[in-house]
Design a protein around this motif. Structure first.
Motif, PDB file in Angstrom:
ATOM      1  N   ARG A   7     -57.342  -1.172 -35.713  1.00  0.00           N
ATOM      2  CA  ARG A   7     -57.075  -2.619 -35.660  1.00  0.00           C
ATOM      3  C   ARG A   7     -57.738  -3.252 -34.461  1.00  0.00           C
ATOM      4  O   ARG A   7     -57.983  -2.607 -33.424  1.00  0.00           O
ATOM      5  CB  ARG A   7     -55.575  -2.877 -35.709  1.00  0.00           C
ATOM      6  CG  ARG A   7     -54.620  -2.728 -34.517  1.00  0.00           C
ATOM      7  CD  ARG A   7     -54.996  -1.972 -33.345  1.00  0.00           C
ATOM      8  NE  ARG A   7     -53.957  -1.871 -32.344  1.00  0.00           N
ATOM      9  CZ  ARG A   7     -54.088  -2.291 -31.081  1.00  0.00           C
ATOM     10  NH1 ARG A   7     -55.213  -2.817 -30.657  1.00  0.00           N
ATOM     11  NH2 ARG A   7     -53.114  -2.126 -30.227  1.00  0.00           N
ATOM     12  N   ALA A   9     -56.975  -6.627 -32.118  1.00  0.00           N
ATOM     13  CA  ALA A   9     -55.778  -7.470 -31.954  1.00  0.00           C
ATOM     14  C   ALA A   9     -55.966  -8.519 -30.861  1.00  0.00           C
ATOM     15  O   ALA A   9     -55.335  -8.451 -29.803  1.00  0.00           O
ATOM     16  CB  ALA A   9     -54.583  -6.563 -31.645  1.00  0.00           C
ATOM     17  N   PRO A  10     -56.801  -9.519 -31.098  1.00  0.00           N
ATOM     18  CA  PRO A  10     -57.038 -10.519 -30.052  1.00  0.00           C
ATOM     19  C   PRO A  10     -55.912 -11.556 -29.960  1.00  0.00           C
ATOM     20  O   PRO A  10     -55.158 -11.757 -30.908  1.00  0.00           O
ATOM     21  CB  PRO A  10     -58.323 -11.205 -30.532  1.00  0.00           C
ATOM     22  CG  PRO A  10     -58.277 -11.088 -32.024  1.00  0.00           C
ATOM     23  CD  PRO A  10     -57.580  -9.790 -32.329  1.00  0.00           C
ATOM     24  N   SER A  11     -55.834 -12.194 -28.803  1.00  0.00           N
ATOM     25  CA  SER A  11     -54.912 -13.318 -28.607  1.00  0.00           C
ATOM     26  C   SER A  11     -55.732 -14.606 -28.704  1.00  0.00           C
ATOM     27  O   SER A  11     -56.752 -14.730 -28.022  1.00  0.00           O
ATOM     28  CB  SER A  11     -54.262 -13.235 -27.227  1.00  0.00           C
ATOM     29  OG  SER A  11     -53.450 -12.099 -27.170  1.00  0.00           O
ATOM     30  N   GLU A  43     -52.465 -11.890 -31.985  1.00  0.00           N
ATOM     31  CA  GLU A  43     -51.361 -11.709 -31.028  1.00  0.00           C
ATOM     32  C   GLU A  43     -51.075 -13.061 -30.347  1.00  0.00           C
ATOM     33  O   GLU A  43     -51.561 -13.341 -29.252  1.00  0.00           O
ATOM     34  CB  GLU A  43     -51.708 -10.593 -30.043  1.00  0.00           C
ATOM     35  CG  GLU A  43     -51.990  -9.284 -30.799  1.00  0.00           C
ATOM     36  CD  GLU A  43     -51.612  -8.016 -30.068  1.00  0.00           C
ATOM     37  OE1 GLU A  43     -51.770  -7.959 -28.836  1.00  0.00           O
ATOM     38  OE2 GLU A  43     -51.161  -7.060 -30.741  1.00  0.00           O
ATOM     39  N   TYR A 204     -45.888  -8.735 -24.806  1.00  0.00           N
ATOM     40  CA  TYR A 204     -47.046  -7.968 -25.294  1.00  0.00           C
ATOM     41  C   TYR A 204     -46.640  -6.517 -25.596  1.00  0.00           C
ATOM     42  O   TYR A 204     -46.884  -6.009 -26.695  1.00  0.00           O
ATOM     43  CB  TYR A 204     -48.174  -8.006 -24.250  1.00  0.00           C
ATOM     44  CG  TYR A 204     -49.156  -6.874 -24.434  1.00  0.00           C
ATOM     45  CD1 TYR A 204     -49.918  -6.784 -25.597  1.00  0.00           C
ATOM     46  CD2 TYR A 204     -49.279  -5.868 -23.479  1.00  0.00           C
ATOM     47  CE1 TYR A 204     -50.786  -5.721 -25.796  1.00  0.00           C
ATOM     48  CE2 TYR A 204     -50.150  -4.812 -23.664  1.00  0.00           C
ATOM     49  CZ  TYR A 204     -50.899  -4.731 -24.825  1.00  0.00           C
ATOM     50  OH  TYR A 204     -51.747  -3.676 -25.027  1.00  0.00           O
ATOM     51  N   VAL A 208     -46.678  -5.132 -29.508  1.00  0.00           N
ATOM     52  CA  VAL A 208     -47.823  -4.281 -29.846  1.00  0.00           C
ATOM     53  C   VAL A 208     -47.354  -2.931 -30.414  1.00  0.00           C
ATOM     54  O   VAL A 208     -47.906  -2.441 -31.401  1.00  0.00           O
ATOM     55  CB  VAL A 208     -48.767  -4.136 -28.624  1.00  0.00           C
ATOM     56  CG1 VAL A 208     -48.357  -3.019 -27.697  1.00  0.00           C
ATOM     57  CG2 VAL A 208     -50.194  -3.916 -29.045  1.00  0.00           C
ATOM     58  N   ARG A 222     -59.189   0.232 -27.745  1.00  0.00           N
ATOM     59  CA  ARG A 222     -59.119  -1.019 -26.980  1.00  0.00           C
ATOM     60  C   ARG A 222     -59.696  -0.792 -25.585  1.00  0.00           C
ATOM     61  O   ARG A 222     -60.007   0.339 -25.205  1.00  0.00           O
ATOM     62  CB  ARG A 222     -57.671  -1.499 -26.894  1.00  0.00           C
ATOM     63  CG  ARG A 222     -56.757  -0.521 -26.191  1.00  0.00           C
ATOM     64  CD  ARG A 222     -55.311  -0.981 -26.232  1.00  0.00           C
ATOM     65  NE  ARG A 222     -54.426   0.017 -25.628  1.00  0.00           N
ATOM     66  CZ  ARG A 222     -53.124   0.044 -25.775  1.00  0.00           C
ATOM     67  NH1 ARG A 222     -52.518  -0.871 -26.487  1.00  0.00           N
ATOM     68  NH2 ARG A 222     -52.402   0.976 -25.190  1.00  0.00           N
ATOM     69  N   LEU A 226     -56.368  -1.729 -20.524  1.00  0.00           N
ATOM     70  CA  LEU A 226     -55.018  -1.521 -21.061  1.00  0.00           C
ATOM     71  C   LEU A 226     -54.608  -0.050 -21.006  1.00  0.00           C
ATOM     72  O   LEU A 226     -53.551   0.318 -21.524  1.00  0.00           O
ATOM     73  CB  LEU A 226     -54.943  -2.050 -22.502  1.00  0.00           C
ATOM     74  CG  LEU A 226     -55.057  -3.583 -22.603  1.00  0.00           C
ATOM     75  CD1 LEU A 226     -55.259  -4.027 -24.036  1.00  0.00           C
ATOM     76  CD2 LEU A 226     -53.832  -4.255 -21.989  1.00  0.00           C
TER      77      LEU A 226
HETATM   78  N1  GLU Z   1     -53.897  -8.788 -27.500  1.00  0.00           N
HETATM   79  C1  GLU Z   1     -54.442  -7.964 -26.476  1.00  0.00           C
HETATM   80  C2  GLU Z   1     -55.615  -8.682 -25.832  1.00  0.00           C
HETATM   81  O1  GLU Z   1     -56.135  -9.641 -26.388  1.00  0.00           O
HETATM   82  C3  GLU Z   1     -54.938  -6.612 -26.974  1.00  0.00           C
HETATM   83  C4  GLU Z   1     -53.829  -5.737 -27.376  1.00  0.00           C
HETATM   84  C5  GLU Z   1     -54.193  -4.299 -27.685  1.00  0.00           C
HETATM   85  O2  GLU Z   1     -55.309  -4.017 -28.140  1.00  0.00           O
HETATM   86  O3  GLU Z   1     -53.331  -3.452 -27.515  1.00  0.00           O
HETATM   87  O4  GLU Z   1     -56.009  -8.289 -24.752  1.00  0.00           O
END
Ligand code: GLU
Length: 300
Positions: A7, A9-11, A43, A204, A208, A222, A226
């Motif tokens: 996946r 998962a952008p904000s 997200e 978050y 997540v 990712r 993170l």
């Molecule tokens: N939403 C997070 C972001 O934009 C990424 C989350 C993830 O990949 O765990 O940095």
């Protein structure tokens, strides 16, 4: 064996930049090469920063790059009830407490502590929670909440650790210090993390792990920024009894002065580059991938 599930998962709190392109292309390409599935997740729990035009731009930019995803797309803001249930479950285990200090009060407390000896910081450099809310009597907590005082719901890290076994994840990429293979999680480095707030019933970290489990994500790919958050994710997975994916943290795309890209820097925004006439293949080469997406080995 069911196919692996990846996946991106952008904000939607800004326009996607080259760093996002790299991450999305890696995920998409890994899914394609392994016969896996590729999901896009929005997200958008932070109602103050996320905007519909940024979400629309995410779809547009990714499609332009040649990426396709399964629909419907999961949007976190539509699932607050689910996250609230998880917080209640952790509260029933006695692992959650409310804290009432404002950001300014916390900064003042940290400055006081720092005056005697450096107060500990989390892996992102933010001071650990210095307050004493954990020992507030229940009736005082109830009273403050009834009065409408803003609060954050924190995980009692010591109590959470006492309930969990050793936490180890399999890292297929690399951490900031070169960590790879079996990595020991260190959630205590984050202190009593916030899992929800009065106005936002999640965070978050919480959403997540819940979404990765609900969507059957097997491989989390990712950015390396993170990497140490994974410690908190493992802890929550074990507390909530949900499966643990494997992780691949990839290098970050940096600007000319070696800084991580930010959504506020126009120069590396995909739509800006596109407007200047860049083609998807140019984006691939700018992030160090061959034109045929990441048809290269060892890219991350
Ligand atoms: N939403 C997070 C972001 O934009 C990424 C989350 C993830 O990949 O765990 O940095």
């Amino acid at each position: 064996m069911p196919p692996p599930v990846f996946r991106f998962a952008p904000s939607p709190n800004g326009y996607l930049h080259l760093g996002h392109a790299y991450s999305a292309l890696l995920n998409f390409d890994l899914a394609r090469r392994t016969g896996g599935r590729f999901l896009l997740r929005i997200e958008d729990i932070d109602a103050t920063r996320c905007r519909p035009e940024f979400e629309a731009a995410i779809y547009e930019d990714l499609a332009w790059l040649g990426i396709s995803w399964e629909t419907p797309v999961r949007r976190q803001s539509e699932h607050f009830a689910r996250y609230r249930k998880a917080v209640e479950r952790l509260a029933d285990l006695g692992l959650i407490y409310p804290s009432f200090e404002s950001r300014a009060e916390i900064a003042r407390l940290v400055a006081q502590r720092d005056a005697s000896a450096p107060w500990p910081r989390d892996p992102d450099g933010a001071p650990l929670y210095p307050g004493a809310a954990k020992s507030l009597p229940p009736d005082q907590r109830r009273q403050l909440i009834a009065q409408g005082t803003p609060y954050a719901l924190r995980l009692d890290m010591a109590a959470a650790r006492a309930r969990t076994n050793q936490l180890t994840w399999i890292e297929h990429g690399e951490g900031p210090g070169g960590e790879t293979g079996a990595v020991h999680a260190q959630p205590e480095a984050w202190g009593d993390v916030i899992l929800a707030r009065k106005e936002t019933p999640t965070s978050y970290h919480l959403s997540v792990v819940i979404d990765d489990a609900l969507q059957g994500v097997t491989d989390v790919v990712r950015g390396r920024d993170l990497f140490w958050s994974t410690s908190v994710h493992l802890l929550l997975q074990q507390l909530l009894g949900i499966p643990q994916p494997v992780y691949r943290h990839h290098r970050l795309i940096e600007d000319a002065s070696g800084h991580k890209l930010s959504k506020s820097t126009q120069a590396t925004a995909l739509r800006e580059l596109r407007g200047q006439g860049a083609a998807p293949a140019d984006i691939c080469s700018l992030v160090g991938l061959s034109g045929d997406f990441c048809n290269t080995t060892g890219g991350c």
